[in-house]
Design a protein around this motif. Structure first.
Motif, short mmCIF file in Angstrom:
data_model
loop_
_atom_site.label_atom_id
_atom_site.label_comp_id
_atom_site.label_asym_id
_atom_site.label_seq_id
_atom_site.Cartn_x
_atom_site.Cartn_y
_atom_site.Cartn_z
N ILE A 140 13.27 8.16 0.45
CA ILE A 140 12.87 7.86 1.84
C ILE A 140 11.36 7.79 2.00
O ILE A 140 10.87 7.60 3.11
CB ILE A 140 13.43 8.91 2.82
N ALA A 141 10.60 7.93 0.92
CA ALA A 141 9.15 7.99 1.04
C ALA A 141 8.46 7.42 -0.18
O ALA A 141 9.03 7.40 -1.27
CB ALA A 141 8.71 9.44 1.23
N GLU A 142 7.23 6.95 0.03
CA GLU A 142 6.39 6.56 -1.10
C GLU A 142 5.69 7.81 -1.60
O GLU A 142 5.46 8.75 -0.86
CB GLU A 142 5.36 5.53 -0.64
N HIS A 143 5.32 7.79 -2.85
CA HIS A 143 4.71 8.96 -3.48
C HIS A 143 3.48 8.50 -4.24
O HIS A 143 3.53 7.52 -4.97
CB HIS A 143 5.74 9.59 -4.43
N ILE A 144 2.38 9.21 -4.05
CA ILE A 144 1.17 8.92 -4.82
C ILE A 144 0.56 10.25 -5.24
O ILE A 144 0.46 11.18 -4.43
CB ILE A 144 0.16 8.05 -4.04
N ALA A 145 0.21 10.37 -6.49
CA ALA A 145 -0.40 11.60 -7.00
C ALA A 145 -1.78 11.78 -6.37
O ALA A 145 -2.49 10.81 -6.12
CB ALA A 145 -0.52 11.54 -8.52
N PHE A 146 -2.16 13.03 -6.13
CA PHE A 146 -3.46 13.30 -5.53
C PHE A 146 -4.59 12.70 -6.36
O PHE A 146 -5.51 12.09 -5.82
CB PHE A 146 -3.67 14.81 -5.36
N GLU A 152 -8.74 6.15 -5.56
CA GLU A 152 -8.62 4.86 -4.87
C GLU A 152 -9.76 4.65 -3.88
O GLU A 152 -10.22 5.59 -3.24
CB GLU A 152 -7.31 4.81 -4.08
N PRO A 153 -10.19 3.42 -3.70
CA PRO A 153 -11.16 3.12 -2.64
C PRO A 153 -10.55 3.43 -1.27
O PRO A 153 -9.34 3.23 -1.06
CB PRO A 153 -11.42 1.62 -2.79
N VAL A 154 -11.36 3.91 -0.35
CA VAL A 154 -10.88 4.28 0.98
C VAL A 154 -10.17 3.12 1.66
O VAL A 154 -9.13 3.30 2.29
CB VAL A 154 -12.05 4.82 1.84
N ALA A 155 -10.68 1.91 1.52
CA ALA A 155 -10.05 0.74 2.15
C ALA A 155 -8.62 0.54 1.63
O ALA A 155 -7.72 0.20 2.40
CB ALA A 155 -10.88 -0.51 1.90
N ASP A 156 -8.40 0.77 0.34
CA ASP A 156 -7.06 0.62 -0.22
C ASP A 156 -6.11 1.70 0.31
O ASP A 156 -4.94 1.44 0.58
CB ASP A 156 -7.10 0.68 -1.75
N LEU A 157 -6.63 2.92 0.44
CA LEU A 157 -5.80 4.00 0.99
C LEU A 157 -5.43 3.71 2.44
O LEU A 157 -4.31 3.96 2.86
CB LEU A 157 -6.52 5.35 0.89
N ARG A 158 -6.40 3.21 3.21
CA ARG A 158 -6.11 2.87 4.62
C ARG A 158 -5.00 1.84 4.69
O ARG A 158 -4.10 1.93 5.52
CB ARG A 158 -7.36 2.34 5.31
N ALA A 159 -5.04 0.83 3.84
CA ALA A 159 -4.00 -0.20 3.83
C ALA A 159 -2.65 0.40 3.46
O ALA A 159 -1.62 0.02 4.02
CB ALA A 159 -4.38 -1.32 2.87
N LEU A 160 -2.64 1.36 2.55
CA LEU A 160 -1.40 1.99 2.10
C LEU A 160 -0.76 2.83 3.19
O LEU A 160 0.46 2.80 3.37
CB LEU A 160 -1.67 2.86 0.86
N VAL A 161 -1.55 3.57 3.96
CA VAL A 161 -1.00 4.54 4.91
C VAL A 161 -1.04 4.08 6.36
O VAL A 161 -0.55 4.78 7.23
CB VAL A 161 -1.70 5.91 4.79
N ASN A 162 -1.58 2.91 6.63
CA ASN A 162 -1.70 2.44 8.00
C ASN A 162 -0.35 2.46 8.72
O ASN A 162 0.61 1.86 8.26
CB ASN A 162 -2.28 1.02 8.02
#
Length: 199
Positions: A140-146, A152-162
């Protein structure tokens, strides 16, 4: 699902963390327990973090006999004791209410708690890195290791979690944050994700 209950040894770190939480609404977990006299005991994050959080929610699960069966979505502390006359909400309810802007509303309860509906976490044995260590994922969720998120670049993280709810928690076996459920043993952060998903 990571509880920030102790202040940093460097107050500037807590101030930076609080500043970040103010820019991105954050629900922090807190710990609760019940004393032998039936009083609710609370352990909240340090004041600078608690005041910057959009909400606080307890992450405590109902585990009679060591098995997770559910979680109350709200606890009223009663009229006596140190933490009297408070309405405490679960991490799942606080997150749902903050994310949707709506109250949880009527949900089916059993003796005042939302039952944990089992979900099967997918577990595999690591073939690289820490060979043999269990790696789990949740359907039920996406998973990404800390470590990956940190790189990751901040812009990529924003796109992932928006537009998504983000839970930060441990899945490391050595940290011991697991819930034993009818579907097997799952990381505590997965149990909280399941409760949010059920709402």
């Amino acid at each position: 699902d990571i509880a920030f209950l102790d202040p940093s040894s460097d107050p500037a770190q807590d101030a930076r963390f609080a500043s970040g939480m103010r820019s991105l609404p954050t629900v922090l977990p807190m710990a609760i327990d019940t004393t032998s006299t039936g009083q609710i005991g609370e352990e909240r994050p340090p004041a600078p973090l608690a005041s910057a959080a959009a909400a606080l929610g307890f992450a405590t699960l109902d585990t009679p006999g060591g098995f997770t069966i559910g979680q109350p979505q709200e606890i009223d502390t009663g009229s006596s004791g140190t933490d009297a006359n408070e309405r405490l909400v679960s991490l799942a309810a606080a997150t749902f209410e903050r994310f949707t802007g709506k109250p949880v509303g009527a949900i089916p309860l059993d003796q005042g708690r939302m039952l944990y509906l089992p979900i099967e976490a997918q577990a595999t044995q690591a073939q690289t890195g820490r060979v043999g260590a269990e790696q789990a994922s949740l359907p039920i969720a996406e998973h990404i290791a800390f470590a990956d998120a940190y790189a990751e670049p901040v812009a990529d993280l924003r796109a992932l979690v928006n537009g998504k709810i983000v839970l930060i928690g441990s899945t490391a076996q050595a940290l011991g944050d697991f819930a034993v459920t009818a579907g097997g043993r799952v990381p505590g952060v997965y149990a909280n994700a399941r409760f949010i998903d059920q709402l």
